[in-house]
Design a protein around this motif. Structure first.
Motif, PDB file in Angstrom:
ATOM      1  N   ASN A  92      61.548   4.386  37.705  1.00 42.99           N
ATOM      2  CA  ASN A  92      60.604   4.992  38.665  1.00 42.99           C
ATOM      3  C   ASN A  92      60.947   6.434  39.023  1.00 42.99           C
ATOM      4  O   ASN A  92      60.500   6.963  40.030  1.00 42.99           O
ATOM      5  CB  ASN A  92      60.509   4.132  39.933  1.00 42.99           C
ATOM      6  N   ILE A  93      61.789   7.060  38.182  1.00 42.68           N
ATOM      7  CA  ILE A  93      62.157   8.463  38.431  1.00 42.68           C
ATOM      8  C   ILE A  93      61.825   9.304  37.212  1.00 42.68           C
ATOM      9  O   ILE A  93      62.237   8.972  36.090  1.00 42.68           O
ATOM     10  CB  ILE A  93      63.670   8.608  38.724  1.00 42.68           C
ATOM     11  N   VAL A  94      61.084  10.376  37.399  1.00 42.81           N
ATOM     12  CA  VAL A  94      60.946  11.393  36.346  1.00 42.81           C
ATOM     13  C   VAL A  94      62.197  12.262  36.435  1.00 42.81           C
ATOM     14  O   VAL A  94      62.485  12.824  37.500  1.00 42.81           O
ATOM     15  CB  VAL A  94      59.685  12.259  36.557  1.00 42.81           C
ATOM     16  N   PRO A  95      62.973  12.338  35.336  1.00 43.84           N
ATOM     17  CA  PRO A  95      64.229  13.089  35.426  1.00 43.84           C
ATOM     18  C   PRO A  95      64.004  14.599  35.471  1.00 43.84           C
ATOM     19  O   PRO A  95      62.922  15.095  35.142  1.00 43.84           O
ATOM     20  CB  PRO A  95      64.964  12.686  34.158  1.00 43.84           C
ATOM     21  N   ASP A  96      65.056  15.312  35.863  1.00 45.54           N
ATOM     22  CA  ASP A  96      65.016  16.781  35.885  1.00 45.54           C
ATOM     23  C   ASP A  96      65.173  17.384  34.491  1.00 45.54           C
ATOM     24  O   ASP A  96      64.594  18.419  34.184  1.00 45.54           O
ATOM     25  CB  ASP A  96      66.181  17.319  36.741  1.00 45.54           C
ATOM     26  N   THR A  97      66.058  16.741  33.689  1.00 48.29           N
ATOM     27  CA  THR A  97      66.446  17.364  32.426  1.00 48.29           C
ATOM     28  C   THR A  97      66.376  16.360  31.277  1.00 48.29           C
ATOM     29  O   THR A  97      66.375  15.148  31.492  1.00 48.29           O
ATOM     30  CB  THR A  97      67.898  17.899  32.490  1.00 48.29           C
ATOM     31  N   ALA A  98      66.369  16.896  30.069  1.00 51.02           N
ATOM     32  CA  ALA A  98      66.484  16.074  28.866  1.00 51.02           C
ATOM     33  C   ALA A  98      67.272  16.860  27.833  1.00 51.02           C
ATOM     34  O   ALA A  98      67.289  18.096  27.854  1.00 51.02           O
ATOM     35  CB  ALA A  98      65.103  15.717  28.312  1.00 51.02           C
ATOM     36  N   TYR A  99      67.930  16.122  26.945  1.00 51.64           N
ATOM     37  CA  TYR A  99      68.723  16.745  25.879  1.00 51.64           C
ATOM     38  C   TYR A  99      68.284  16.171  24.529  1.00 51.64           C
ATOM     39  O   TYR A  99      68.088  14.966  24.389  1.00 51.64           O
ATOM     40  CB  TYR A  99      70.218  16.474  26.092  1.00 51.64           C
ATOM     41  N   VAL A 100      68.118  17.051  23.572  1.00 53.70           N
ATOM     42  CA  VAL A 100      67.777  16.658  22.195  1.00 53.70           C
ATOM     43  C   VAL A 100      68.796  17.306  21.260  1.00 53.70           C
ATOM     44  O   VAL A 100      69.074  18.507  21.390  1.00 53.70           O
ATOM     45  CB  VAL A 100      66.359  17.134  21.817  1.00 53.70           C
TER      46      VAL A 100
END
Ligand SMILES: [Zn+2]
Ligand SMILES: [Zn+2]
Length: 388
Positions: free
Chosen positions: A246-254
């Motif tokens: 239920n949380i849209v995160p701040d960051t993502a890593y690819v």
């Protein structure tokens, strides 16, 4: 002509050395014990010069032949891997979590076997430079030794390297003119969005959607931007983000890897990745940063040297046991740095039906020591004949 008799006569000693080294694996540049072992053996063998402390634990030893002539470089790698050994061999690693799973213990001993023969017979002109390097698996020890000036310092004119090959018959050699192993690049993409409640995504800038779009778009580089007959692999191997449903995160890593053979292809991929990351970031209203790292370059054999080395291999193993025009492989090898600095060639030597490289059950096959040692020794005698 088969393997050299005097090397064959010593193969039990070489096998003992190899198994001793196998019990003491060391990683990266920390090849202190194996390096000391090599120095001690080279002193006993009676080489003319030993220079240690190159790339930390690497060393170069010189054997003088008869009269003037060029210096030929022969290279062995010494480092092991962070793998827990499951070979079950009586000489298995004594250090949990480290093992010689790529056979560099065997490479080291094959070069010592050649050194012993060459120091005793000296049936060649000029000099031999025996190059023992750390950190092939990670760290690019070969490149560090080149950067520390070994090619000029020891006046090396050409250079050769050998790797064992599971799944290829014992004593069979193969090589190819031109590219034989791929260049390795890696990329990291850090996406900065704005997190929030998953029930109110309109108040967020979602880095998950952006990450997925970037990964999808990357697939078009090899299918739409790349000339089909040049080899290229791009694999996205990591996506990390998020902590709850239920949380849209701040960051993502690819993250991922690129394997290729031509610097122009590397340039193209780097440019397209940058365009895709910037474009998708703009499309999804996030910020994204690309880091593109060129690791080992492609290993590119010099055609004449590869053909010459294959000829020598035929003298050792017979005409039917040597292939000189095989397909390239997408794996990588830091001997590439030495081939950028000097002409030469890289070859593979079959070690029979054994577990594969980097497998916990792998072990170097001692039966191939006489082939590898004889190949190195004969290569020197043929490349730099006395009075030649
Ligand atoms: Zn390896
Ligand atoms: Zn290896």
């Amino acid at each position: 002509m088969p393997v050299l008799n005097s090397i064959s006569d010593h193969s039990h000693i070489l096998t003992e050395w190899r198994r001793q080294l196998h019990q003491q694996p060391e990683l990266g540049f920390d090849c202190h014990q194996i390096s000391q072992f090599v120095v001690d053996r080279l002193r006993d063998i009676g080489v003319d010069q030993i220079e240690t402390g190159i790339a930390q634990t690497g060393l170069v030893a010189i054997i003088n032949g008869q009269g003037d002539g060029p210096t030929i470089g022969l290279r062995a790698d010494m480092d092991a891997l962070p793998i827990h050994e499951e070979s079950g061999a009586p000489w298995a690693s004594e250090t949990p979590g480290k093992m010689h799973a790529c056979g560099h213990d065997g490479h080291t001993v094959m070069l010592l076997g050649a050194a012993k023969y060459l120091a005793e017979t000296r049936n060649f002109a000029g000099r031999v430079a025996l190059i023992f390097q750390p950190a092939e698996e990670a760290g690019g020890g070969a490149g560090v030794m080149v950067n520390e000036g070994i090619m000029d310092r020891f006046d090396i004119a050409q250079v050769y390297g050998l790797h064992n090959a599971p799944g290829v018959p014992v004593g069979h050699f193969y090589t190819t003119p031109g590219p034989i192993m791929a260049a390795v690049d890696t990329f990291d993409i850090h996406i900065q969005g704005q997190g929030g409640h998953a029930a109110m995504p309109h108040e967020t800038r979602d880095p998950v959607v952006a990450a997925v779009a970037i990964v999808q778009a990357i697939q078009t580089i090899s299918s739409r931007n790349h000339y089909a007959l040049d080899d290229l692999v791009i694999s996205v191997t990591q996506i990390h983000t998020g902590s709850a449903e239920n949380i849209v995160p701040d960051t993502a890593y690819v993250g991922g890897t690129v394997r290729s053979f031509d610097p122009k292809v590397q340039d193209m991929v780097q440019v397209r990745l940058a365009q895709i990351v910037a474009g998708q970031a703009a499309a999804y209203a996030v910020e994204a940063k690309l880091e593109y790292n060129r690791e080992y370059p492609a290993t590119i054999n010099h055609a004449d040297n590869a053909m010459f080395a294959a000829e020598v291999a035929r003298e050792i193993s017979g005409p039917d046991a040597v292939l000189d025009n095989v397909g390239r492989e997408m794996g990588a090898e830091d001997f590439s740095y030495m081939l950028q600095a000097r002409p030469g060639a890289f070859l593979f030597l079959g070690q029979g039906d054994t577990p594969g490289l980097h497998h916990p059950a792998y072990d170097f096959n001692d039966d191939i020591i006489p082939y590898g040692a004889s190949f190195f020794a004969k290569l020197v005698e043929r490349a730099q004949p006395v009075g030649g």
